[in-house]
Design a protein around this motif. Structure first.
Motif, PDB file in Angstrom:
ATOM      1  N   PHE A  24      97.749 -58.534 -37.906  1.00 47.63           N
ATOM      2  CA  PHE A  24      97.798 -59.903 -38.297  1.00 47.63           C
ATOM      3  C   PHE A  24      97.807 -59.824 -39.961  1.00 47.63           C
ATOM      4  CE2 PHE A  24      95.853 -64.147 -39.223  1.00 47.63           C
ATOM      5  CZ  PHE A  24      96.328 -65.018 -38.366  1.00 47.63           C
ATOM      6  N   CYS A  77     101.129 -62.151 -40.204  1.00 50.60           N
ATOM      7  CA  CYS A  77     100.579 -63.260 -39.868  1.00 50.60           C
ATOM      8  C   CYS A  77      99.940 -64.215 -40.627  1.00 50.60           C
ATOM      9  CB  CYS A  77     100.028 -63.061 -38.328  1.00 50.60           C
ATOM     10  SG  CYS A  77     100.901 -62.037 -37.196  1.00 50.60           S
ATOM     11  N   HIS A 131      99.380 -68.369 -41.042  1.00 57.01           N
ATOM     12  CA  HIS A 131      98.429 -69.011 -40.334  1.00 57.01           C
ATOM     13  C   HIS A 131      97.114 -68.895 -40.714  1.00 57.01           C
ATOM     14  CE1 HIS A 131     101.236 -69.553 -37.018  1.00 57.01           C
ATOM     15  NE2 HIS A 131     101.795 -68.396 -37.069  1.00 57.01           N
ATOM     16  N   LEU A 169     105.430 -64.163 -30.135  1.00 56.25           N
ATOM     17  CA  LEU A 169     105.885 -62.934 -30.994  1.00 56.25           C
ATOM     18  C   LEU A 169     107.184 -62.363 -30.474  1.00 56.25           C
ATOM     19  CD1 LEU A 169     102.410 -61.088 -30.845  1.00 56.25           C
ATOM     20  CD2 LEU A 169     103.662 -62.031 -32.888  1.00 56.25           C
ATOM     21  N   MET A 180     108.829 -69.783 -36.810  1.00 59.02           N
ATOM     22  CA  MET A 180     108.183 -68.528 -36.752  1.00 59.02           C
ATOM     23  C   MET A 180     109.447 -67.477 -36.127  1.00 59.02           C
ATOM     24  SD  MET A 180     104.933 -67.289 -34.530  1.00 59.02           S
ATOM     25  CE  MET A 180     105.025 -65.631 -33.661  1.00 59.02           C
TER      26      MET A 180
END
Length: 125
Positions: free
Chosen positions: A47, A55, A59, A88, A95
């Motif tokens: 992440f 990510c 985010h 994902l 995304m």
């Protein structure tokens, strides 16, 4: 990238051993709790740093210390692991799909996001 793949492979092997009962808690070295902690740490690393793109760039997630402004605030939407896995694999809105992640990495990242945000775990687990 090689270290990430190697860790993913080792992690998948450990999870496989746990699933088939080959590793006994407390006697053969790796407990279920240790495997869960390793998976959580892998998810957090993916992440914050190693997923491409990371990510955390888009985010906000308090546990990760991220304050992205593009994607939704994960602490607010509290996605479950199944929802994160699907996003994902397939992408969602702006995304992208994370085609370079293996199944063990997707599982670790999805569980990390769901657990760290307060969402539910994967269905059936």
């Amino acid at each position: 990238m090689v270290q990430q793949r190697l860790f993913g492979l080792i992690f998948a092997l450990v999870c496989g051993l746990l699933a088939f009962g080959s590793v006994n808690a407390g006697t053969d070295g790796v407990t279920a709790k240790q495997a869960q902690e390793a998976e959580f740490e892998l998810g957090k690393r993916l992440f914050t740093k190693t997923a491409v793109p990371a990510c955390a760039l888009c985010h906000t997630l308090r546990d990760a210390g991220s304050e992205g402004a593009v994607g939704p605030v994960l602490d607010e939407i509290k996605p479950d692991a199944d929802r994160v896995s699907k996003a994902l694999r397939n992408g969602l809105g702006n995304m992208p799909a994370f085609k370079t992640l293996g199944e063990a990495e997707i599982k670790a990242l999805a569980r990390y996001v769901s657990q760290a945000s307060g969402g539910a775990g994967p269905s059936g687990n």
